[in-house]
Design a protein around this motif. Sequence first.
Motif, PDB file in Angstrom:
ATOM      1  N   GLU B  44      -7.311  -7.619   4.432  1.00  0.00           N
ATOM      2  CA  GLU B  44      -7.519  -7.969   3.028  1.00  0.00           C
ATOM      3  C   GLU B  44      -8.970  -7.684   2.673  1.00  0.00           C
ATOM      4  N   ILE B  45      -9.184  -7.115   1.501  1.00  0.00           N
ATOM      5  CA  ILE B  45     -10.550  -6.790   1.087  1.00  0.00           C
ATOM      6  C   ILE B  45     -10.858  -7.512  -0.215  1.00  0.00           C
ATOM      7  N   TYR B  46     -11.917  -8.320  -0.217  1.00  0.00           N
ATOM      8  CA  TYR B  46     -12.353  -9.001  -1.436  1.00  0.00           C
ATOM      9  C   TYR B  46     -13.736  -8.483  -1.786  1.00  0.00           C
ATOM     10  N   ARG B  47     -13.838  -7.736  -2.859  1.00  0.00           N
ATOM     11  CA  ARG B  47     -15.057  -6.995  -3.183  1.00  0.00           C
ATOM     12  C   ARG B  47     -15.491  -6.273  -1.909  1.00  0.00           C
ATOM     13  N   GLY B  48     -16.677  -6.532  -1.394  1.00  0.00           N
ATOM     14  CA  GLY B  48     -17.095  -5.773  -0.219  1.00  0.00           C
ATOM     15  C   GLY B  48     -16.618  -6.335   1.112  1.00  0.00           C
ATOM     16  N   SER B  49     -16.050  -7.545   1.112  1.00  0.00           N
ATOM     17  CA  SER B  49     -15.777  -8.217   2.386  1.00  0.00           C
ATOM     18  C   SER B  49     -14.365  -7.939   2.885  1.00  0.00           C
ATOM     19  N   TYR B  51     -11.351  -8.791   5.581  1.00  0.00           N
ATOM     20  CA  TYR B  51     -10.857  -9.801   6.509  1.00  0.00           C
ATOM     21  C   TYR B  51      -9.555  -9.312   7.125  1.00  0.00           C
TER      22      TYR B  51
END
Lengths: 475, 112
Positions: B44-49, B51
């Motif tokens: 999963e990608i949230y903005r640049g992060s 996981y």
Amino acid sequence: MRTKLSGFVTIGAVVTVLAGFAWAGEALKEPSLEQRVADLEAYVNNGSRLADVASKISGPGPGHNAWLMVCAALVLFMTLPGLALFYGGLVRRKNVLSVLAQCLGIAGLVTILWWAVGYSLVFGSGGSILGGLGYAFLNGVDSAPNPDYSAWVSQNVFSIYQMMFAIITPALIVGAVAERIKYAAVLTFVALWMFVVYFPLAHMVWGAEGLMNGVWNAHSKIKAIDFAGGTVVHMSSGWSALVLCLIVGKRLGLGKTTMAPHSMVLCMVGTSILWIGWYGFNAGSALAADAIASNAFVTTTLATAIASVTWAAIEWITRGKPSVLGLCSGVVAGLVTVTPACGFITATGAVAIGVFAGLIPFLACVKLKAMLGYDDALDTFGVHAVGGSLGSILTGFLATAKANPNLATNLGEIVGRTLWLHQLAAMAITIVLAVAGSAVIALLVKVTIGLRPNVEEETVGLDVVDHGEQGYILE
Amino acid sequence: MKKIEAIIKPFKLEDVKDALANAGVQGMTVIEVKGFGRQKGHTEIYRGSEYTVDFVPKLKIEIVLPDNVVESAIEAIVAAARTGKIGDGKIFVLPVEQALRIRTGECGDGAV
């Protein structure tokens, strides 16, 4: 009968005396029919009141006043619950209440400061850097308009409207240090920050004698323009957020444990409330229900929608999926970037701003943050500092008297020519004030009450540790 | 008696349930589980992060059956749960020593 008559006589005498005082105080002539029509036209056009005759219109103009009261509520709606949910959804479940408490606490704290001296330091008359104390404790701030700012909006409404900006600005900062700062540290930082950064900056940009108030202060040194707060609100909070998050340090376990948002649903709800509330922020900044407000309403909509589509499209192309957080981030980036420009640009200018607002903050949040490694938890710097700076400079290029005739009054010579240089100067002052002020205050708080909870407290989560509550009790 | 433990994709539950009913199976227990095999999790990608989510939601079906229907039940599950893509799940068959119906006290094949 005799008693009654004498009663009438007494009342009559009192009325005559009072009326006499009123006439003596104002010494104004009875207006002619033409002057009365002119006064009404001034109301409809949001023009200045006729000065030399007694007006038949007492108090504010109802239309403009009604609009500003609605706008004040809309701007509060941006913080409570808009920003609180936008940020609250993005943190982990154990810290959701801490973010809500920070937003609520700031709303209360700033209101008290604003009543005491804040309004006066920003909008009272003083110097070019800071206002005086003439309006301290809202002394003399009543329902009569203050013609320095609006001929037709009650000064008390104007004051509360501006207070909502003073609330959301420090609330934006908490996004950068979410999940790892003590509640007492946030409130102490914000209380000092309002005096060091916000009050002077807001006075310089929006105060009638402000150093950088290019539109209204003919004697301003820097002829900069900022319609709704690109420098005052977004750059100041965003650059301060960067400094504060560097001094506070990274969240425990960053890069090792999952820090995914606990509810993208809340985040989306918060984003939508922000968008709606932002009409009060941007269109309301015209301080009247006039043609400039209409234009700002349109430019705000266009830039926001286009930035959202742009951000999501970049994700779709580079990663194969458009995310809800991408759509939300684009919305906020668009709103931020168009803020300083919205009342000065045409619809076409807004489209250009929308494209840049989708692209540049995206790069800041996704690439720059990864490259430099600072832990701006919820991207306050990437969206607000970068978007606010981008918007401020683009305003320098895109502002036109076609969209806002007020630009022709004091700035006719520089709009479309050297305005961008004045914008750069205002941006530089904003960054220096925000960075230096925040660094000093953050270090001061760090050595006195401390900024961070201990390792155990941070691991357990701030909801239980700082507030003794849980966001969700699911059984 | 045998116990069948089948781990399947959640969206296949209805199909598997119907197929087992057609094969004569009268009851089952379903548990929501998380896990991974060769399919691994997803990112999963949230903005640049970014996981990595290691554990994928699955359903585990547990059934205890007399030996003579085990084969047809397994065939029914396989036919209904297969998509041909990675992550379709697994079936385990275990021996069961005893079964007892609490209401009547019946034991063995009659209890399952």
